[in-house]
Design an enzyme around this catalytic site. Structure first.
Site, PDB file in Angstrom:
ATOM      1  N   GLY A 117      33.128  57.577  31.406  1.00  0.00           N
ATOM      2  CA  GLY A 117      33.199  56.152  31.110  1.00  0.00           C
ATOM      3  C   GLY A 117      32.256  55.778  29.988  1.00  0.00           C
ATOM      4  O   GLY A 117      31.113  56.244  29.939  1.00  0.00           O
ATOM      5  N   LYS A 132      29.915  50.816  43.130  1.00  0.00           N
ATOM      6  CA  LYS A 132      29.693  50.187  44.439  1.00  0.00           C
ATOM      7  C   LYS A 132      30.951  50.154  45.302  1.00  0.00           C
ATOM      8  O   LYS A 132      30.891  50.314  46.517  1.00  0.00           O
ATOM      9  CB  LYS A 132      29.160  48.769  44.255  1.00  0.00           C
ATOM     10  CG  LYS A 132      30.019  47.879  43.384  1.00  0.00           C
ATOM     11  CD  LYS A 132      29.359  46.548  43.125  1.00  0.00           C
ATOM     12  CE  LYS A 132      30.147  45.771  42.067  1.00  0.00           C
ATOM     13  NZ  LYS A 132      29.975  46.330  40.717  1.00  0.00           N
ATOM     14  N   LYS A 159      28.268  45.602  48.112  1.00  0.00           N
ATOM     15  CA  LYS A 159      26.827  45.859  48.029  1.00  0.00           C
ATOM     16  C   LYS A 159      26.163  45.716  49.392  1.00  0.00           C
ATOM     17  O   LYS A 159      25.251  46.482  49.731  1.00  0.00           O
ATOM     18  CB  LYS A 159      26.201  44.901  47.015  1.00  0.00           C
ATOM     19  CG  LYS A 159      26.681  45.138  45.598  1.00  0.00           C
ATOM     20  CD  LYS A 159      26.243  44.033  44.649  1.00  0.00           C
ATOM     21  CE  LYS A 159      26.744  44.283  43.241  1.00  0.00           C
ATOM     22  NZ  LYS A 159      26.418  43.162  42.313  1.00  0.00           N
TER      23      LYS A 159
END
Length: 430
Positions: free
Chosen positions: A12, A107, A207
């Site tokens: 990425g 996440k 999260k």
């Protein structure tokens, strides 16, 4: 420095990935000194390798074959900043199976299937670090994972989404409605073109799952987290909070029950008194309040998103992983040994702030109070203001289970003398 370079694959190259590549290149000497060996970019996996990028790296490093890069036999560490569940999960599991350590900011994947990733890291003797997955640059996960591992964490309470905090802060400071505050957040780059993950609480819930798992040594997934976003928060709700010297925040709350047998994790808007440390967290900042048995109350504060802050957390993990490679060690394993039951929202203990429009006549307050008594919910304060033929009752409760409080609200709606339940807001903090 005589030790061989450690080779790093970067999956990425968006906002965060570009900053990681830039910092790895421009601070190479410092990173080498901190690790004890040079770090070398082995390749960068992207979808469009020929896209113009203002990066100080060799264009030959870019490739579209992420799987081949992640499983190259000479790669020591794989950094993943693609996001999403697939292909990230497949790529990381393949990298771990190949013996490479992993640093990720993902996440969503960790909240859905972190246990599988941890098991793969353990099986293949690799490290798995993910500080950047929660609260950007704030060093939060490693303290939970390492510094507080000898303590008993009882509660984690935090603002973990900068977009929603910016919106609610604007609503509080300017009196703006939700839509106007969201438009401003979008114009300033704090909100995505599609802000659903933020404003509906999905980002914060992922999260919260990660935080709860680390804090309580228990497997917690995003599906276990109760979630409400901020789209229903009105300017009137924020004004009502202001009248009570409070603010409205989207909170992630992870708690151990009083006897230590179960945990709950939830994300929802709540009123906080302005005296609470989290109430002063402004703009797009994040902050997390950790309460533990021995250390007491700790607060972690800082920028929770953005390319540079998130890249800082990624590089911190990279240095830690590479030091382990150089020294022949590994990070402490993350386990869910406690295996506590994950309770539902109804078991969470909280307080409510309820605004009712009622008939302005004798006996109404007594009827309302009887409903609270029937559900064993204690009233802390009541304020009443007349409005012609009707009146506004504003009631704050003492702590009770959310199930009892929700049932109370439903019973209030059924009263003939209650014209409307104008607003219901949970209350946190002391």
């Amino acid at each position: 420095m005589s030790k061989r370079p450690l080779k790093v694959a970067l999956l990425g190259c968006g906002v965060v990935g570009s900053e990681v590549a830039r910092l790895m290149t421009t601070t190479a000497d410092d990173l080498a000194a901190r690790v004890g060996a040079p770090l070398e970019l082995a390749g960068i996996a992207v979808r469009r390798p020929n896209r113009a990028r203002d990066l100080p790296v060799d264009p030959a490093l870019f490739t579209t074959d992420a799987l081949s890069l992640a499983t190259r036999p000479d790669v020591d560490v794989v950094i993943e900043v693609i996001g999403g569940i697939e292909p990230a999960r497949t790529l990381l599991l393949a990298a771990l199976a190949n013996g490479a350590s992993v640093v990720t900011a993902n996440k969503a994947l960790l909240a859905e299937d972190g246990a599988t990733l941890h098991a793969a890291a353990e099986k293949h003797g690799a490290d798995l670090y993910y500080e950047a997955a929660v609260a950007g640059a704030i060093p939060l996960l490693r303290p939970l994972r390492e510094s507080l591992v000898g303590d008993k964490v009882k509660r984690v309470l935090g603002i973990v989404n900068g977009t929603t905090n910016f919106i609610l802060d604007r609503m509080d400071s300017t009196g703006a409605g939700f839509a106007d505050a969201l438009d401003e957040a979008t114009a300033l780059g704090y909100a995505e073109a599609d802000p659903t993950a933020d404003i509906e609480g999905f980002d914060a819930a992922a999260k919260a799952a990660i935080l709860a798992g680390l804090a309580f040594h228990t497997k917690v997934t995003a599906a276990d987290v109760y979630r409400e976003g901020i789209t229903e928060v009105t300017a009137a709700d924020v004004a009502s909070a202001r009248e009570m010297n409070s603010v409205v925040k989207l909170l992630a709350i992870c708690e151990l029950d009083p006897v230590g047998e179960s945990v709950t994790a939830r994300v929802h808007p709540a009123m906080l008194p302005r005296s609470h440390p989290l109430a002063g967290v402004r703009e797009a900042y994040n902050a997390v309040f950790v309460e533990s048995e021995a250390a007491g109350r700790l607060m972690f504060y800082g920028p929770g998103a953005g390319g540079a802050p998130t890249a800082s957390a990624v590089l911190g993990d990279l240095v830690a992983v590479c030091r382990n490679k150089v020294n022949g060690g590994r990070a402490p394993a993350v386990t869910s040994y406690a295996d506590l039951r994950v309770g539902g929202m109804g078991e969470a203990r909280t307080r409510y702030h309820i605004s009712l429009d009622v008939d302005d006549k004798a006996g109404v307050l007594a009827q309302v109070a009887l409903v609270f008594a029937d559900h064993e919910v204690s009233i802390q304060t009541v304020r009443q203001s007349g409005r012609g033929d009707d009146a506004r009752l504003v009631i704050a409760t003492h702590v009770a289970t959310d199930a009892a409080l929700a049932a109370t609200v439903e019973s209030l709606r059924a009263l003939d003398t209650v014209r409307a339940v104008a607003s219901v807001m949970r209350v946190e903090g002391e």
